[in-house]
Design a protein around this motif. Sequence first.
Motif: not given
Length: 271
Positions: A7-8, A11, A15, A36, A41-43, A45, A83
Amino acid sequence: MYKTISREAFWLALKQEAKLVSAKEPMLASYLEACVQKHHNFETSLSFILSNKISDDVMPATTLSEMFNYAYSLNPEMVEAAVADAQAIVARDAAVSSYLTVIIHFKGFQALQVHRLAHHLWQSGRKELALFMQSRSSEVFCVDIHPAAKIGKGVMFDHATGIVIGETAVVENNVSILQDVTLGGTGSESGDRHPKVREGVMIGSGAKILGNIEIGRGCKIGAGSVVLKSVPPCMTVVGVPAKIVGQPNCDMPCDSMQQNVFEDKTRVTKA
């Protein structure tokens, strides 16, 4: 099978893609900043994007965003599934080369993530709110998934318009479903009455799979087919009603996305 990333890492890649697009197309810079770049973090966004997509005059985006964020905090697997879905689309769709395209523009991806929230609400006993989410998703994305339906990760809804998935349907991990597909019942009966689609399956556009039947692992359902009987694993079916015509040339038709059933392995005559 494509290689998954964390996930990291996802992300960071997202970006970076947003940064590059903003520099190339300044008219999108403020939009991408809101969707974004300003998020940590992705969640957050994703919750911002989805809540703004399905909000209306009586259900504001801020309220919906709070719902998404709370659900993601309780169920981090929902984020991991998103993801995996995005990675699946980039790996399988020849027209897509970036995660950003999927997150921002692909309504099949977005509709599936809204369903994940609706399913969480349904499982939590908040059924009326779950049905509201289903209704808004159907109106906005033209994708109608009952909140009780169980859908795995690494799932791609390609084009997505007209997809209908019933209450007791199950779609396992790593499945590709094209536009105008129905996973439906066969009448007014209650109980377990919808299809079970196993891992690796590809369902061609316009296919109708009806009743409490099983589509075995690694199957290919030809476009426009009407499937009324269970299909054994690793078979290609096509027609109205659908019949077995051969076997896919790979273990995971969901990944190859090969639509031409005549290119499959030796055809058989047994239904």
